[in-house]
Design a protein around this motif. Structure first.
Motif, PDB file in Angstrom:
ATOM      1  N   SER A 178      62.706 -27.998  37.446  1.00 13.75           N
ATOM      2  CA  SER A 178      63.282 -28.353  38.745  1.00 13.75           C
ATOM      3  C   SER A 178      64.789 -28.393  38.682  1.00 13.75           C
ATOM      4  O   SER A 178      65.480 -27.913  39.562  1.00 13.75           O
ATOM      5  CB  SER A 178      62.829 -29.738  39.163  1.00 13.75           C
ATOM      6  N   GLY A 211      55.409 -35.295  40.640  1.00 12.42           N
ATOM      7  CA  GLY A 211      56.150 -34.077  40.934  1.00 12.42           C
ATOM      8  C   GLY A 211      55.378 -32.818  40.630  1.00 12.42           C
ATOM      9  O   GLY A 211      54.388 -32.835  39.908  1.00 12.42           O
ATOM     10  N   PHE A 212      55.862 -31.713  41.184  1.00 15.97           N
ATOM     11  CA  PHE A 212      55.195 -30.420  41.013  1.00 15.97           C
ATOM     12  C   PHE A 212      55.665 -29.725  39.737  1.00 15.97           C
ATOM     13  O   PHE A 212      54.884 -29.349  38.893  1.00 15.97           O
ATOM     14  CB  PHE A 212      55.483 -29.537  42.229  1.00 15.97           C
ATOM     15  N   ALA A 213      56.967 -29.588  39.603  1.00 17.80           N
ATOM     16  CA  ALA A 213      57.504 -28.849  38.459  1.00 17.80           C
ATOM     17  C   ALA A 213      57.994 -29.845  37.419  1.00 17.80           C
ATOM     18  O   ALA A 213      58.413 -30.943  37.753  1.00 17.80           O
ATOM     19  CB  ALA A 213      58.655 -27.963  38.908  1.00 17.80           C
ATOM     20  N   ALA A 220      66.303 -25.018  38.490  1.00 20.05           N
ATOM     21  CA  ALA A 220      66.155 -24.239  39.711  1.00 20.05           C
ATOM     22  C   ALA A 220      66.990 -24.798  40.854  1.00 20.05           C
ATOM     23  O   ALA A 220      67.216 -24.136  41.842  1.00 20.05           O
ATOM     24  CB  ALA A 220      64.688 -24.203  40.123  1.00 20.05           C
ATOM     25  N   GLN A 221      67.454 -26.033  40.701  1.00 20.87           N
ATOM     26  CA  GLN A 221      68.018 -26.690  41.863  1.00 20.87           C
ATOM     27  C   GLN A 221      69.339 -26.098  42.315  1.00 20.87           C
ATOM     28  O   GLN A 221      70.207 -25.773  41.519  1.00 20.87           O
ATOM     29  CB  GLN A 221      68.174 -28.177  41.588  1.00 20.87           C
ATOM     30  N   SER A 251      59.739 -39.123  51.284  1.00 21.77           N
ATOM     31  CA  SER A 251      59.581 -37.744  51.761  1.00 21.77           C
ATOM     32  C   SER A 251      58.364 -37.567  52.661  1.00 21.77           C
ATOM     33  O   SER A 251      58.119 -36.475  53.154  1.00 21.77           O
ATOM     34  CB  SER A 251      59.443 -36.786  50.576  1.00 21.77           C
ATOM     35  N   PHE A 297      64.478 -38.826  42.193  1.00 22.04           N
ATOM     36  CA  PHE A 297      63.711 -37.584  42.291  1.00 22.04           C
ATOM     37  C   PHE A 297      62.415 -37.670  41.487  1.00 22.04           C
ATOM     38  O   PHE A 297      62.396 -38.151  40.362  1.00 22.04           O
ATOM     39  CB  PHE A 297      64.570 -36.425  41.784  1.00 22.04           C
ATOM     40  N   GLN A 298      61.327 -37.201  42.084  1.00 31.64           N
ATOM     41  CA  GLN A 298      60.006 -37.180  41.444  1.00 31.64           C
ATOM     42  C   GLN A 298      59.496 -38.571  41.055  1.00 31.64           C
ATOM     43  O   GLN A 298      58.824 -38.733  40.038  1.00 31.64           O
ATOM     44  CB  GLN A 298      59.995 -36.251  40.221  1.00 31.64           C
ATOM     45  N   MET A 340      55.179 -37.860  51.712  1.00 30.51           N
ATOM     46  CA  MET A 340      54.088 -37.194  51.012  1.00 30.51           C
ATOM     47  C   MET A 340      52.957 -38.140  50.611  1.00 30.51           C
ATOM     48  O   MET A 340      51.896 -37.677  50.201  1.00 30.51           O
ATOM     49  CB  MET A 340      54.626 -36.474  49.761  1.00 30.51           C
ATOM     50  N   VAL A 389      70.346 -27.714  45.251  1.00 24.97           N
ATOM     51  CA  VAL A 389      70.710 -29.024  45.769  1.00 24.97           C
ATOM     52  C   VAL A 389      70.605 -30.025  44.627  1.00 24.97           C
ATOM     53  O   VAL A 389      69.691 -29.945  43.808  1.00 24.97           O
ATOM     54  CB  VAL A 389      69.706 -29.409  46.884  1.00 24.97           C
ATOM     55  N   LYS A 390      71.517 -30.947  44.564  1.00 27.79           N
ATOM     56  CA  LYS A 390      71.464 -31.943  43.502  1.00 27.79           C
ATOM     57  C   LYS A 390      70.264 -32.873  43.713  1.00 27.79           C
ATOM     58  O   LYS A 390      69.985 -33.298  44.825  1.00 27.79           O
ATOM     59  CB  LYS A 390      72.763 -32.770  43.528  1.00 27.79           C
ATOM     60  N   ALA A 391      69.566 -33.154  42.623  1.00 24.19           N
ATOM     61  CA  ALA A 391      68.402 -34.031  42.725  1.00 24.19           C
ATOM     62  C   ALA A 391      68.859 -35.472  42.916  1.00 24.19           C
ATOM     63  O   ALA A 391      69.778 -35.926  42.244  1.00 24.19           O
ATOM     64  CB  ALA A 391      67.565 -33.916  41.461  1.00 24.19           C
ATOM     65  N   ALA A 416      52.155 -31.561  38.658  1.00 25.68           N
ATOM     66  CA  ALA A 416      51.838 -30.130  38.580  1.00 25.68           C
ATOM     67  C   ALA A 416      50.472 -29.741  39.167  1.00 25.68           C
ATOM     68  O   ALA A 416      50.200 -30.015  40.331  1.00 25.68           O
ATOM     69  CB  ALA A 416      51.979 -29.663  37.134  1.00 25.68           C
ATOM     70  N   PHE A 475      60.380 -41.721  45.839  1.00 22.20           N
ATOM     71  CA  PHE A 475      60.883 -40.477  46.427  1.00 22.20           C
ATOM     72  C   PHE A 475      59.822 -39.795  47.291  1.00 22.20           C
ATOM     73  O   PHE A 475      60.095 -39.364  48.409  1.00 22.20           O
ATOM     74  CB  PHE A 475      61.349 -39.535  45.305  1.00 22.20           C
TER      75      PHE A 475
END
Ligand SMILES: [Zn+2]
Lengths: 270, 326
Positions: A221, A214-216, A224-225, A242, A233-234, A244, A227-229, A192, A238
């Motif tokens: 997440s 992860g951010f959220a 809100a998705q 990505s 994920f996070q 990052m 797209v399936k995670a 976050a 991952f």
């Protein structure tokens, strides 16, 4: 070594249990492996001082700003009680432990976060300590090394916490101008408001295996998705995939990796 | 606790409806009914003003949240249309895609060129989807960065208009680096050698907001809110009851008045009687005046002084103890 409490505080004997694979481990072996399970490789969380001992030259750490402690500027419900509980539990004033240390003889400006103090959350004190760590690096010509372990900004200090994102990020810019490298390590978890500020603009970003990054919050997440995670994920894996972060480094190789990086990117003062 | 702006303003909206009908009736009234119809309008106006007075003189933090989120509240593009001329929207991050939660481009402000970047909400379902509820994805922040860089290159002061519930929290945004995009946008703002004035015109929603709000001067409209977490999210964590948003809003001290007290913003911009949505033109005139005053102040600073001024403003943010506790 002050590696922090074993996976289960109540276990004080010669054995501990891995939080991941549940295998029973020899405490001594487990501590020598820096709380990494010899069986499954799970990286258990280190305390702030444990991280410093596991990473930097023995007895080279000099703590600064230890006296900084939180106020309750918003008079937020239950904040004082939570703070006092965390202080009693950890013997610290804040999740951030900061100062200077040596890494294979190279002087570095360091800060590490201890997740067991209110989830490593960043309020006014953490923001100030991180900012000073980066400013000391910039003005002293030292590389900055920061280990994150945090759920994000500290809700109980409201907008003051949010503003620490801007303050700390601005300080990273000072390091860039001064030409000193800033290396950030994402340990479990790095989330976050911290992830969306100084942590993500480091020159080099390293993560520990399987760290949550992860951010959220996972719940937000997934709500809100569209797209399936993906399953990973996070996670550190991952965010590496990505693009990052730069690399995932197991704990036993962290020290030598950091030492090589600071030697090549910026000598600093010895 | 009202859950929406409409619910909270219902008595007022009903009166405004009656007033509109009375005004329409006046147009078709027979001469002998005129006096009575005019009297009726005057009555409704007086009652409406009383209700506005009652509702708006004692806005609590939660009511401010509702007003800040109100659908008829002027949005970034409304302010842009009202305050600037010659706005030309520029789009694209030149890396991945187009984002419509953040809009921006050069515009003229009273005869001088500026770069404006704002978060844009939508008023109906289609618009809201198109704008993604003003929740920018990484490409939105990367577009903002591109525009900030352009402003720096061409010496244009930057105006940012902040109005977002949060940055986009979805899986795709995570995989494209929403955190890095926000952090890089904040950092870019600290690099600029031109003045930056940021105005919170509605919801200043956590990281999504600060991503474009790191100005030399930060102004907030009287009923705008600025928070580290949405009150519903805070209530869910504190009491496991998102419906306790009102208590959480009070605890978070998310109003412009609190932000000013804590030294986190420079100025509170008053709103017209009954909120910005009752008189968007007057609201825009006040915001424009605020921007111009602060830009005039900042125009006295050199490039390096502008950067120091920005650093210094954020550097002193925070409240803590610095004495050892024995
Ligand atoms: Zn294991």
């Amino acid at each position: 070594m002050r590696l922090g409490k074993a996976p289960r505080a109540e276990e004080t004997g010669a054995f501990v249990q891995c939080q991941n694979c549940r295998k029973t481990l020899f405490r001594k072996e487990f501590e020598e492996a820096l709380l990494v399970c010899p069986s499954c490789g799970h990286h258990h969380r280190l305390s702030g001082m444990g991280r410093i001992d596991a990473t930097f030259d023995p007895d080279s750490f000099h703590e600064i700003d230890r006296e900084l402690s939180s106020l309750d500027p918003l008079e937020f419900p239950e904040y004082r009680e939570k703070l006092e509980g965390a202080m009693k539990k950890t013997g610290m004033n804040d999740p951030i432990v900061s100062g200077t240390a040596q890494l294979e003889g190279i002087l570095v400006s360091v800060a590490v976060s201890d997740f067991s103090f209110m989830g490593g959350s960043m309020g006014s004190v953490a923001g100030e300590k991180i900012t000073r760590t980066l400013e000391r690096a910039a003005s002293g010509g030292m590389p900055a090394i920061i280990f994150c372990a945090t759920g994000g900004a500290r809700m109980q200090e409201g907008l003051l916490s949010l503003m620490q994102m801007a303050k700390t990020t601005a300080a990273v810019q000072r390091c860039r101008e001064a030409g000193v490298p800033f290396i950030c390590i994402f340990t479990d978890p790095t989330m976050a408001g911290v992830l969306a500020s100084y942590a993500s603009v480091a020159d080099v970003i390293i993560a520990e295996p399987k760290a949550l990054v992860g951010f959220a919050g996972a719940r937000v997440s997934k709500q809100a998705q569209v797209v399936k995670a993906p399953d990973d994920f996070q996670t550190a894996e991952f965010v590496l995939k990505s693009g990052m972060i730069d690399r995932i480094v197991p704990r036993r190789e962290m020290r030598s990796t950091l030492a090589r990086l600071v030697r090549m990117l910026g000598g600093g003062m010895t | 606790m009202a859950k929406s702006w409409k619910e909270w303003e219902r008595p007022l909206l009903e009166l405004e409806d009656l007033l509109a009908k009375a005004r329409a009736a006046l147009k078709t009234a027979e001469p002998e009914e005129m006096a009575q119809a005019e009297q009726k309008i005057a009555d409704f106006e007086r009652r409406r003003d009383n209700v506005v007075e009652v509702l708006y003189s004692r806005l609590g933090p939660w009511e401010k949240v509702l007003v800040a989120r109100a659908e008829p509240r002027p949005y970034a593009l409304d302010y842009i249309a009202a305050m600037f001329t010659d706005f030309i929207e520029l789009d694209g991050d030149r890396r991945f895609g187009a984002d419509h939660a953040i809009v921006g481009g050069p515009a003229m402000l009273s005869g001088r060129g500026v770069m404006v970047v704002g978060q844009q909400k939508g008023r109906n379902i289609q618009e809201r989807q198109f704008r993604n509820f003003a929740m920018a994805k990484p490409e939105g922040y990367r577009k903002a960065i591109r525009l900030f860089e352009m402003a720096d290159r061409f010496k244009l002061p930057v105006i940012t208009l902040v109005d977002t519930p949060a940055a986009d929290p979805g899986v795709e945004s995570e995989s494209r680096g929403i955190s890095e995009a926000i952090a890089a946008s904040i950092m870019k703002m600290f690099e600029l050698r031109v003045p930056i004035v940021s105005v919170v015109i509605g919801e200043g929603g956590s990281g999504g907001a600060i991503g474009i709000a790191a100005g030399n001067r930060v102004l907030m409209q009287e009923h705008a809110v600025y928070s580290v977490i949405p009150p519903e999210g805070c209530a869910a964590i504190l009491w496991r009851m998102p419906e306790k948003g009102a208590q959480a809003a009070a605890a978070l001290k998310l109003t412009a008045q609190s932000a000013h007290e804590f030294g986190l913003i420079h100025e509170i911009l008053p709103e017209p009687f009954g909120g910005a949505h009752r008189d968007p033109a007057a609201a825009a005139a006040i915001v424009k005046d605020g921007i111009e005053r602060h830009l005039a102040d900042l125009s006295k600073l050199s490039e390096s002084e502008l950067r120091e001024d920005r650093y210094g403003f954020y550097r002193k943010m925070g409240r803590f103890n610095e004495v050892s506790r024995v």
